[in-house]
Design an enzyme around this catalytic site. Structure first.
Site, PDB file in Angstrom:
ATOM      1  CE  LYS A   1      -3.558   5.321  -1.464  1.00 38.63           C
ATOM      2  NZ  LYS A   1      -4.615   5.884  -2.325  1.00 38.63           N
TER       3      LYS A   1
ATOM      4  CE1 TYR B   1      -3.850   2.340   0.737  1.00 39.02           C
ATOM      5  CE2 TYR B   1      -2.396   3.289   2.395  1.00 39.02           C
ATOM      6  CZ  TYR B   1      -3.546   3.354   1.625  1.00 39.02           C
ATOM      7  OH  TYR B   1      -4.389   4.442   1.755  1.00 39.02           O
TER       8      TYR B   1
ATOM      9  CB  VAL C   1     -10.927   8.618   7.235  1.00 36.92           C
ATOM     10  CG1 VAL C   1     -12.421   8.915   7.146  1.00 36.92           C
ATOM     11  CG2 VAL C   1     -10.123   9.885   6.947  1.00 36.92           C
TER      12      VAL C   1
END
Ligand code: NAP
Length: 392
Positions: free
Chosen positions: A313, A309, A346
């Protein structure tokens, strides 16, 4: 008076021009053949007052066609029964200027309603059927003056999300989009080109992450994660960036993890990823190499961090820096601003229930970047979190 007219044939050269207004070739055989058997209605005199639109107080929609002569810049489509016009394959009537119907000389002959571009600004958010993407769409529906497209790879999930926002009194539109599927991207591209003549705001939000507990082999995780987060996002950019209109805004949702993953790279890789001259091809080569290195289990030896990941990114952040540089070189006068950002940690399906931010809070920075005012000259080509530019 129905508001429909059939204009008399024009000289051949003019005809050809009329048939390719705004680059939309109108199949000759369709609209000419249909017209052939019908006697042309008399043209309204330029001085005669405009007849009422079909249906009396029918709803009128404004459109603007950039390539029309100034006197035709404001077009008002008359005639509510568009489906009827469509099925009849007939010409649409255009009302121009000060309430007078005109034949429009060589500019508007036989344009089909579906072929006329809307001048309404348009925003697209990828992967927006849930999580941060959905919250971004909600905010844009409230703040962006134009059409907002909620997109999802699964139409059912997408429509469900649209219905949810409609219950809140909002009016997002929907278009299918799977960023892993080039054909799906191209269908959206063509739709935007045809309906809006481009795109004003693009938020590349769609992304995936394997859970830490997931036992899928690392090489598979690397391939799958990079496929969506980096290669999918890049494919969207390749197809949609050329459509971005002047003063457009592009937001690539990356992550702070890109910064920590960069710190975990070898000095040599860090230098490459921080370079101001790295090209998109070189970046693609590096991302491909990471996937190949994981398959050979040599990624750590080759200087990569142990996070698929994170590397995906890094790819999104570096891609954004490259794209912003390209915009500076090729479209400087267009005032387009493109940035990467982190929404924060989040509470979504991706990050789990323990994250401190709500999706609405996570949407704040992406929406701030998507709605940078037209007189803003930055941020551009930056990595932004909490509405603040971070050092890469
Ligand atoms: P999420 O709740 O899992 O939502 C991800 C969205 O992306 C879903 O709508 C998903 O659709 C969509 N998607 C995945 N693959 C897609 C594809 N191939 N084509 C189109 N859509 C696709 O995740 P989120 O937390 O909202 O994450 C949104 C973005 O923020 C991601 O880029 C993520 O990396 C980034 N981010 C999140 C956090 C966080 O703490 N949550 C932190 C930093 C960055 P489906 O429903 O069909 O799967």
């Amino acid at each position: 008076m129905t508001g429909e007219y059939h204009f008399p044939p024009a000289p051949d050269s003019l005809q050809r021009e009329r048939e390719s207004i705004d680059g939309h070739a109108i199949p000759r055989k369709t609209h000419l053949a249909k017209r052939k058997n019908k006697p042309p209605l008399p043209l309204p005199s330029p001085t005669r007052p405009a007849p009422a639109a079909a249906g009396g107080g029918a709803a009128r929609r404004h459109f603007r066609c950039a390539r029309l002569p100034p006197r035709c810049a404001q077009l008002l489509l008359v005639g509510r029964p568009f489906p009827a016009l469509r099925s009849a394959g007939r010409c649409v009537v255009l009302e121009v200027g000060r309430g007078e119907l005109q034949p429009y000389g060589d500019c508007c002959f036989g344009i089909h309603p579906e072929k006329i571009m809307s001048n309404v600004p348009v925003a697209v958010v990828t992967g927006s059927n849930k999580g941060i993407g959905l919250a971004i769409v909600r905010d844009l529906c409230k703040q962006f003056k134009g059409d907002v497209y909620l997109t999802a790879r699964d139409p059912a999930r997408g429509q469900e999300a649209v219905a949810k926002l409609q219950e809140e009194g909002l009016h997002p539109l929907f278009h299918q989009l799977d960023i892993d599927d080039l054909q799906s991207i191209k269908v959206l591209r063509d739709f935007l080109k045809e309906k809006y003549g481009g795109l004003n705001v693009l938020v590349n939000n769609a992304g995936i992450a394997f859970k830490v507990s997931d036992r899928t082999p690392f090489a598979v995780q690397a391939e799958v994660t990079l496929k969506t987060n980096f290669f999918g996002t890049r494919n969207i950019c390749t197809e949609l960036l050329p459509l971005i209109k002047p003063y457009g805004r592009v937001v690539n949702v990356s992550s702070m993890v890109s910064i920590s993953a960069l710190g975990g790279c070898s000095q040599e890789l860090q230098k490459k990823f921080r370079s101001d001259t790295i090209t998109e091809d070189e970046l693609v080569e590096l991302m491909t190499k990471f996937v190949e290195d994981t398959k050979k289990s040599v990624h750590e030896k080759e200087g990569w961090p142990n996070t698929a990941y994170g590397v995906s990114k890094i790819g999104v952040t570096v891609l954004s820096r490259i794209q912003a540089r390209m915009l500076n070189e090729k479209r400087k006068g267009d005032h387009i601003l493109l940035n990467a950002c982190c929404p924060g940690w989040v509470r979504t399906d991706m990050a789990g229930p323990k994250a401190p931010k709500s999706p609405e809070e996570g949407a704040e920075t992406p929406v701030y970047l998507a709605l940078l005012p037209s007189d803003a000259d930055g941020p551009h080509g930056q990595f932004v979190s909490e509405k603040t530019v971070r050092t890469w």
